[in-house]
Scaffold this motif. Structure first.
Motif, PDB file in Angstrom:
ATOM      1  N   ALA A 394    -127.210 -44.392-103.029  1.00  0.00           N
ATOM      2  CA  ALA A 394    -126.358 -45.357-102.309  1.00  0.00           C
ATOM      3  C   ALA A 394    -124.947 -45.332-102.874  1.00  0.00           C
ATOM      4  CB  ALA A 394    -126.952 -46.760-102.426  1.00  0.00           C
ATOM      5  N   GLY A 395    -124.865 -45.285-104.208  1.00  0.00           N
ATOM      6  CA  GLY A 395    -123.553 -45.262-104.864  1.00  0.00           C
ATOM      7  C   GLY A 395    -122.741 -44.043-104.485  1.00  0.00           C
ATOM      8  N   GLN A 396    -123.433 -42.893-104.371  1.00  0.00           N
ATOM      9  CA  GLN A 396    -122.699 -41.668-104.031  1.00  0.00           C
ATOM     10  C   GLN A 396    -122.084 -41.754-102.642  1.00  0.00           C
ATOM     11  OE1 GLN A 396    -125.789 -38.797-104.754  1.00  0.00           O
ATOM     12  NE2 GLN A 396    -125.070 -38.368-106.829  1.00  0.00           N
ATOM     13  N   TRP A 397    -122.842 -42.336-101.708  1.00  0.00           N
ATOM     14  CA  TRP A 397    -122.310 -42.478-100.348  1.00  0.00           C
ATOM     15  C   TRP A 397    -121.105 -43.432-100.308  1.00  0.00           C
ATOM     16  CZ3 TRP A 397    -122.445 -39.471 -96.457  1.00  0.00           C
ATOM     17  CH2 TRP A 397    -123.526 -38.620 -96.261  1.00  0.00           C
ATOM     18  N   VAL A 398    -121.226 -44.476-101.084  1.00  0.00           N
ATOM     19  CA  VAL A 398    -120.082 -45.408-101.128  1.00  0.00           C
ATOM     20  C   VAL A 398    -118.842 -44.672-101.613  1.00  0.00           C
ATOM     21  CG1 VAL A 398    -119.142 -47.446-102.317  1.00  0.00           C
ATOM     22  CG2 VAL A 398    -121.466 -47.492-101.385  1.00  0.00           C
ATOM     23  N   GLY A 399    -119.004 -43.880-102.698  1.00  0.00           N
ATOM     24  CA  GLY A 399    -117.874 -43.127-103.238  1.00  0.00           C
ATOM     25  C   GLY A 399    -117.276 -42.192-102.208  1.00  0.00           C
ATOM     26  N   LYS A 400    -118.172 -41.503-101.491  1.00  0.00           N
ATOM     27  CA  LYS A 400    -117.701 -40.537-100.502  1.00  0.00           C
ATOM     28  C   LYS A 400    -116.912 -41.213 -99.392  1.00  0.00           C
ATOM     29  CE  LYS A 400    -120.750 -36.626 -99.972  1.00  0.00           C
ATOM     30  NZ  LYS A 400    -121.973 -36.160 -99.317  1.00  0.00           N
ATOM     31  N   LEU A 401    -117.468 -42.348 -98.907  1.00  0.00           N
ATOM     32  CA  LEU A 401    -116.787 -43.056 -97.822  1.00  0.00           C
ATOM     33  C   LEU A 401    -115.429 -43.577 -98.270  1.00  0.00           C
ATOM     34  CD1 LEU A 401    -119.848 -44.953 -96.352  1.00  0.00           C
ATOM     35  CD2 LEU A 401    -118.322 -43.477 -95.036  1.00  0.00           C
ATOM     36  N   LYS A 402    -115.393 -44.035 -99.504  1.00  0.00           N
ATOM     37  CA  LYS A 402    -114.112 -44.555-100.021  1.00  0.00           C
ATOM     38  C   LYS A 402    -113.077 -43.445-100.103  1.00  0.00           C
ATOM     39  CE  LYS A 402    -115.126 -48.584-102.935  1.00  0.00           C
ATOM     40  NZ  LYS A 402    -115.297 -48.984-104.332  1.00  0.00           N
ATOM     41  N   GLN A 403    -113.514 -42.298-100.618  1.00  0.00           N
ATOM     42  CA  GLN A 403    -112.539 -41.234-100.848  1.00  0.00           C
ATOM     43  C   GLN A 403    -112.157 -40.483 -99.597  1.00  0.00           C
ATOM     44  OE1 GLN A 403    -114.299 -38.991-104.071  1.00  0.00           O
ATOM     45  NE2 GLN A 403    -114.214 -40.889-105.286  1.00  0.00           N
ATOM     46  N   THR A 404    -113.131 -40.170 -98.768  1.00  0.00           N
ATOM     47  CA  THR A 404    -112.818 -39.323 -97.621  1.00  0.00           C
ATOM     48  C   THR A 404    -112.639 -40.093 -96.341  1.00  0.00           C
ATOM     49  OG1 THR A 404    -115.084 -38.665 -98.093  1.00  0.00           O
ATOM     50  CG2 THR A 404    -113.484 -36.911 -97.950  1.00  0.00           C
ATOM     51  N   GLY A 405    -113.078 -41.302 -96.313  1.00  0.00           N
ATOM     52  CA  GLY A 405    -112.812 -42.142 -95.146  1.00  0.00           C
ATOM     53  C   GLY A 405    -113.681 -41.787 -93.955  1.00  0.00           C
ATOM     54  N   ALA A 406    -113.142 -42.028 -92.771  1.00  0.00           N
ATOM     55  CA  ALA A 406    -113.907 -41.988 -91.532  1.00  0.00           C
ATOM     56  C   ALA A 406    -114.463 -40.617 -91.200  1.00  0.00           C
ATOM     57  CB  ALA A 406    -113.050 -42.494 -90.388  1.00  0.00           C
ATOM     58  N   SER A 407    -113.885 -39.588 -91.822  1.00  0.00           N
ATOM     59  CA  SER A 407    -114.335 -38.235 -91.434  1.00  0.00           C
ATOM     60  C   SER A 407    -115.787 -37.963 -91.822  1.00  0.00           C
ATOM     61  CB  SER A 407    -113.417 -37.170 -92.038  1.00  0.00           C
ATOM     62  OG  SER A 407    -113.377 -37.334 -93.440  1.00  0.00           O
ATOM     63  N   VAL A 408    -116.346 -38.705 -92.780  1.00  0.00           N
ATOM     64  CA  VAL A 408    -117.752 -38.476 -93.148  1.00  0.00           C
ATOM     65  C   VAL A 408    -118.711 -39.437 -92.432  1.00  0.00           C
ATOM     66  CG1 VAL A 408    -117.323 -37.468 -95.422  1.00  0.00           C
ATOM     67  CG2 VAL A 408    -117.613 -39.952 -95.201  1.00  0.00           C
ATOM     68  N   LEU A 409    -118.110 -40.305 -91.601  1.00  0.00           N
ATOM     69  CA  LEU A 409    -118.942 -41.318 -90.942  1.00  0.00           C
ATOM     70  C   LEU A 409    -120.094 -40.711 -90.161  1.00  0.00           C
ATOM     71  CD1 LEU A 409    -116.828 -44.237 -89.425  1.00  0.00           C
ATOM     72  CD2 LEU A 409    -118.671 -44.356 -91.134  1.00  0.00           C
ATOM     73  N   ALA A 410    -119.777 -39.605 -89.468  1.00  0.00           N
ATOM     74  CA  ALA A 410    -120.764 -39.013 -88.552  1.00  0.00           C
ATOM     75  C   ALA A 410    -122.021 -38.600 -89.303  1.00  0.00           C
ATOM     76  CB  ALA A 410    -120.149 -37.822 -87.824  1.00  0.00           C
TER      77      ALA A 410
END
Ligand code: TRP
Length: 435
Positions: A394-410
């Motif tokens: 869960a923590g890794q996904w939070v980090g990814k979303l914070k850093q890369t933003g909407a582009s990883v949403l999909a």
């Protein structure tokens, strides 16, 4: 504040002991005017102004007491008027500062009292500003505050003060323009010169004034003092029996200031018929003493009980401040000096310029899995994750979303909150990334 059509205000500088000229020229007409229906009167002791001219504390103290006692003894009805000391109204010096900040220095350079000092200095070969205090220089601003504080529209003064009233108007207009938002914060005052009020001549025939040392005391010295002063009135050398010329006699002018038209006519006829100066002086004394003796008695009583005068002035100060305090609060607000509690909307606007950020929260549910969600600052859920076996995931996904933003949403294992658009989430993530 309410603004009656006739609000009369005048101040008396407390540097001297009142003489007959002050009584006839200022005190008596002011008290008479205060009895007119529809008139609201403000009379005050200008003791801050006195400090400009006098650095002798004993004299200041004595003068303000004597002048206060004089007004009360002369019959001022303090239930009809607002009678106070300038120095009991802290709102006046506070307003003075607000006005000082909008008053052009060039305007003050032109004030007569200041000009007279610099001219005299220059004539004497001194520095123009030698001996000139900031009090003297800013004198008209303090006076403007006296007047504008109570929105007086009529200011009875001597001719020498007209310029000060005009300056008060100038300053009021400028303040209204800058801070009134189209509204007249200050009423524009007008000088009021009482044409029919006599300028009383002194012993030598010139205007009665302390500076000419030709005054007749009002109460000081009692009846004896009055009589002695009258004996010193300068007359011509015509003997008893010789006709006198009333129109060239200041003794006659003095008589006229106290007598009815009928008594004046009799006196005139008697002078023309040869009344001796000694007898004329006796009649003048009896006339004046007849009017002021009862006042003198009250004056003596009051001077012996200063606590009565103090109480009257405290009452006056409370009345004056009941008007000055709310008005000053309005004026302070108009220039931007307000309690922060009074400005919720403005504060909200400033805060919205810097948007409040959304937050990620990680947590464990009762099913034992690990979750995260993204909430807007108002608590709405923008994104909700599925459950993970490992908290780390869960923590890794939070980090990814914070850093890369909407582009990883999909590809992220999340769903949008109810009624939330992808755009809103993208903005929220962009705001977080910008942090
Ligand atoms: N300057 C006035 C004088 O010397 C006294 C004064 C002070 C005054 N403040 C005032 C008069 C306000 C009228 C209004 O006579």
């Amino acid at each position: 504040m309410t603004r009656p059509s006739h609000r009369v205000l005048t101040g008396i500088t407390t540097t001297g002991t009142p003489h007959l000229g002050n009584y006839v020229g200022a005190i008596r007409p002011a008290i008479q005017a205060s009895l007119q229906p529809g008139t609201e009167s403000f009379f005050f002791l200008a003791d801050y102004h006195a400090l400009i001219k006098c650095d002798d504390p004993a004299r200041i103290e004595r003068s303000r007491l004597e002048i206060a006692a004089t007004w009360l003894a002369a019959g001022l009805d303090t239930s009809r008027v607002t009678f106070y000391r300038q120095s009991d109204i802290p709102e006046i010096p506070e307003l003075t500062w607000l006005l000082t900040c909008v008053t052009a220095k060039g305007l003050m350079n032109r004030a007569h009292a200041y000009k007279a000092s610099t001219d005299a200095n220059e004539a004497a070969g001194e520095e123009p500003d030698a001996g000139v205090t900031m009090g003297l220089f800013s004198y008209p601003i303090l006076m403007a505050a006296d007047i504008l504080m109570f929105n007086a529209n009529k200011v009875p003064v001597g001719r020498d003060q007209i310029q000060h009233i005009e300056m008060a108007r100038d300053v009021a207009q400028r303040f209204n323009h800058l801070f009134g938002k189209g509204r007249e914060l200050f009423v524009l005052p007008e000088a009021h010169i009482e044409e029919q009020v006599a300028t009383l001549p002194g012993l030598d025939g010139r205007k009665m004034s302390k500076s000419y040392d030709n005054t007749i005391p009002l109460f000081e010295g009692g009846a004896k003092g009055l009589k002695e002063a009258i004996a010193r009135i300068v007359t011509d050398s015509r003997l008893p029996g010789e006709p006198k010329d009333p129109d060239n006699s200041h003794l006659y002018t003095l008589y006229q200031a106290f007598a009815s038209a009928a008594d004046t006519a009799t006196f005139r006829a008697d002078l023309l018929a040869g009344l001796g100066w000694g007898d004329a002086k006796q009649r003048l004394f009896e006339l004046i003493d007849g009017q002021i003796a009862p006042m003198r008695e009250r004056y003596v009583e009051l001077m012996a009980k200063p606590e009565l005068i103090e109480a009257a002035l405290q009452e006056g100060a409370a009345k004056a401040r009941a008007q000055a305090m709310p008005f000053l609060a309005e004026l302070r607000a108009s220039v931007g000096l307000r309690s922060f509690q009074a400005i919720p909307q403005a504060a909200a606007k400033v805060e919205s310029a810097k948007p409040q950020l959304p937050v990620f929260k990680q947590y464990r549910e009762q099913d034992g899995r690990f979750y995260f969600k993204l909430s807007a600052h108002d608590g709405r859920v923008l994104l909700q994750s599925r459950g993970f076996e490992q908290g780390k995931e869960a923590g890794q996904w939070v980090g990814k979303l914070k850093q890369t933003g909407a582009s990883v949403l999909a590809e992220a294992p999340v769903s949008l909150g109810e009624g939330v658009s992808q755009d809103e989430v993208a903005q929220a993530l962009a705001a977080l990334a910008a942090e």
